[in-house]
Design an enzyme around this catalytic site. Structure first.
Site, mmCIF file in Angstrom:
data_model
loop_
_atom_site.group_PDB
_atom_site.id
_atom_site.type_symbol
_atom_site.label_atom_id
_atom_site.label_comp_id
_atom_site.label_asym_id
_atom_site.label_seq_id
_atom_site.Cartn_x
_atom_site.Cartn_y
_atom_site.Cartn_z
ATOM 1 N N HIS A 14 3.823 -7.908 8.557
ATOM 2 C CA HIS A 14 3.599 -6.669 7.814
ATOM 3 C C HIS A 14 4.042 -5.506 8.709
ATOM 4 C CE1 HIS A 14 1.090 -4.842 4.351
ATOM 5 N NE2 HIS A 14 1.685 -3.822 4.957
ATOM 6 N N GLU A 17 7.000 -6.613 1.833
ATOM 7 C CA GLU A 17 7.858 -5.513 1.382
ATOM 8 C C GLU A 17 9.109 -5.312 2.238
ATOM 9 O OE1 GLU A 17 5.572 -1.967 0.806
ATOM 10 O OE2 GLU A 17 4.333 -2.871 -0.726
ATOM 11 N N TYR A 65 2.495 -0.494 -7.638
ATOM 12 C CA TYR A 65 1.730 0.750 -7.545
ATOM 13 C C TYR A 65 1.979 1.728 -8.691
ATOM 14 C CZ TYR A 65 0.125 -0.454 -2.868
ATOM 15 O OH TYR A 65 -0.494 -1.076 -1.811
ATOM 16 N N ASN A 87 3.667 -6.507 -5.067
ATOM 17 C CA ASN A 87 2.941 -5.287 -4.699
ATOM 18 C C ASN A 87 3.341 -4.225 -5.704
ATOM 19 O OD1 ASN A 87 2.192 -6.776 -2.499
ATOM 20 N ND2 ASN A 87 3.118 -5.453 -0.966
ATOM 21 N N ARG A 111 -6.414 -11.191 1.841
ATOM 22 C CA ARG A 111 -5.040 -11.176 2.362
ATOM 23 C C ARG A 111 -4.999 -10.263 3.583
ATOM 24 N NH1 ARG A 111 -0.082 -7.610 0.713
ATOM 25 N NH2 ARG A 111 1.396 -8.547 2.158
HETATM 26 C C1 FCB Z 1 2.516 -0.590 0.730
HETATM 27 C C2 FCB Z 1 2.287 -1.214 2.088
HETATM 28 C C3 FCB Z 1 0.882 -1.073 2.590
HETATM 29 C C4 FCB Z 1 0.303 0.292 2.235
HETATM 30 C C5 FCB Z 1 0.484 0.596 0.787
HETATM 31 C C6 FCB Z 1 -0.092 1.929 0.347
HETATM 32 O O1 FCB Z 1 3.846 -0.223 0.591
HETATM 33 O O2 FCB Z 1 2.568 -2.589 2.053
HETATM 34 O O3 FCB Z 1 0.858 -1.335 3.951
HETATM 35 O O4 FCB Z 1 0.817 1.273 3.052
HETATM 36 O O5 FCB Z 1 1.848 0.592 0.472
#
Ligand code: FCB
Length: 479
Positions: A124, A171, A313, A311, A78
């Site tokens: 992006h 995002e 985390y 996405n 990607r």
């Molecule tokens: C996300 C972003 C990516 C990177 C990661 C750590 O929010 O999409 O570009 O910065 O975090």
């Protein structure tokens, strides 16, 4: 012996990257400036004062990067296109730059030659600066939606014979709230006059959210009308969210966690996949949340995306009440009621390793039930604490990052096998240590160590781990 758990044969494994974070070469071959070029050249923007002018020099070293991907055994990659390499001034009335198209065609062809399937993100975060200067970019609905659709159509036409998998936006929540709320990200607008000369943090993020939803929907509509049949591809969007869990069983905290999900994820996913904002948002934001016109509602309904790009985390606890309505009038914390703190600390304050499989499993399950779409995890990764200060030999032994991936991938496997969640791919963030936005080069998310003086790339243990997992050399259930 328990049965071996496994993901579907067609499951895609890869890494995710973004143009501004890796490419460098900000004005090569006719590229126009993006808002990130402009933003990072203002004083006091990044922690280390550095810009993405060099980054990982991937605009020049792209063949080496693709060879690295190949050596990591990925099936897919990607990456994002830089809008202002392709249309330097961004607008539908301006010139397309053939050199930009040639560059990305060569890149895509090289991926394909190596058996790697391209997942292409159109946007992006690096808006052509000319659009910000001439009409305030994402704030201007009439212009930005048409310009984004024109750019998207240019890309479908230029690359669609080679590309089957499109992601419109990365995002949008961060674009709106970090770019127009806190002003930390480009274009750096906020109500805080000490930091930003212009902006209105109470109003602008919601306009930017709204216009991105429309840009996405109209781009999908254009794909459906003109390209889908001939090119036979699929199109979606990458949305980020924390997973929010109630602080305790108190009904107001349970409701607050749901509201936090609405404000972080539902505000995009509900309109994109279901055609309307969550009702909790209208209640709190009133007129600040724009309405969709009847024609826009039609387009939203008719352009539901093919997949859900997630996405993911980290996880946080949520309590009812708070000073700001950005997150839905809630308070977020990593510390639970019993005093326990979620997971392992990372290098950044906004995330911790919360790999306990339950939240991720629930998250994937709940989201599939709510939106009824196949899921691609389009980003997941970990910045190991203090890695940038460690000697090289230590930094590449990134046990904390390996533990993070082990936890998340295992949870994904559980969700797929035990709960029947339709997860079709996983893209680790990220291939290389790179330019991490306002953190500059101080936060390393890469599975490959980059020496920024020499641009030498060295695989960390996490790259080897993910390679072994995706090849099935490590059976995850062994953990
Ligand atoms: C996300 C972003 C990516 C990177 C990661 C750590 O929010 O999409 O570009 O910065 O975090």
């Amino acid at each position: 012996m328990p049965a071996i758990k496994s993901l579907p044969e067609s499951f895609q494994w890869g890494y995710a990257t973004a143009s501004y974070q890796i490419e460098g070469s900000p004005d090569a071959d006719g590229k126009g400036p993006s808002i990130w070029d402009t933003h990072t050249h203002k004083p006091n923007i990044t922690i280390d004062g550095l810009t993405g002018d060099t980054a990982t020099e991937s605009y020049k070293l792209w063949r080496e990067d693709i060879a690295l991907l190949k050596s990591y055994g990925v099936t897919a990659h990607r990456f994002s296109l830089s809008w202002s390499r392709i249309i330097p001034e961004g607008s539908r009335h301006s010139r397309v730059n053939q050199a930009g198209i040639d560059y990305y065609r060569n890149y895509i062809q090289e991926l394909l030659k190596n058996g790697i399937r391209p997942y292409v993100t159109l946007y992006h975060w690096d808006l052509p600066d000319a659009l910000d200067k001439s009409y305030e970019g994402w704030l201007n609905k009439e212009e930005i939606v048409q310009d984004f659709v024109y750019y998207a159509e240019t890309c479908f036409a230029a690359f669609g014979d080679l590309v089957r998998d499109w992601i419109t936006l990365n995002e949008p929540w961060c674009v709106a709230n970090l770019g127009y709320g806190t002003g930390v990200n480009a274009p750096g607008r906020s109500s805080d006059r000490k930091r930003c000369p212009t902006g209105d943090s109470k109003k602008e993020p919601w306009i930017v959210i709204h216009n991105q939803i429309l840009a996405h929907a109209y781009a999908v509509e254009a794909y459906n009308k003109t390209f889908r049949e001939a090119q036979g591809g699929q199109i979606g969007v990458s949305l980020d969210s924390f997973w929010f869990i109630p602080y305790d069983d108190e009904p107001e905290n349970v409701a607050a966690a749901q509201r936090a999900m609405d404000f972080r994820l539902g505000l995009l996913a509900d309109p994109i996949y279901k055609g309307a904002y969550p009702s909790s948002m209208k209640k709190i934001l009133g007129d600040r949340l724009p309405d969709f016109t009847p024609e826009e509602v039609e387009v939203l309904r008719a352009s539901s995306s093919d997949f859900f790009g997630l996405n993911t985390y980290t996880t946080m606890f949520v309590k009812d009440g708070g000073v700001s309505d950005v997150l839905g009038v809630v308070t977020n914390t990593f510390t639970g009621k019993d005093g326990g703190v979620i997971g392992r600390e990372s290098h950044v304050g906004w995330m911790r390793d919360s790999f306990a499989s339950l939240p991720t499993t629930l998250r994937l399950t709940a989201w599939t039930q709510r939106y009824q779409k196949p899921i691609f995890v389009t980003e997941n990764g970990f910045p190991a604490k203090g890695e940038n200060d460690k000697p090289f030999e230590e930094a590449i032994k990134d046990a904390d990052r390996v533990a993070y991936f082990r936890g998340y991938v295992n949870a994904m496997l559980d969700a797929s096998v035990e709960d029947g969640v339709d997860v079709r791919g996983y893209f680790a963030w990220t291939l290389l240590d790179n330019f991490e936005w306002a953190d500059g080069y101080t936060t390393r998310f890469g599975c490959t160590y980059v020496d920024f003086k020499t641009q030498k790339r060295t695989p960390k243990d996490s790259a080897i781990f993910l390679n072994d997992v995706s090849f099935g050399l490590i059976s995850l259930q062994a953990f």
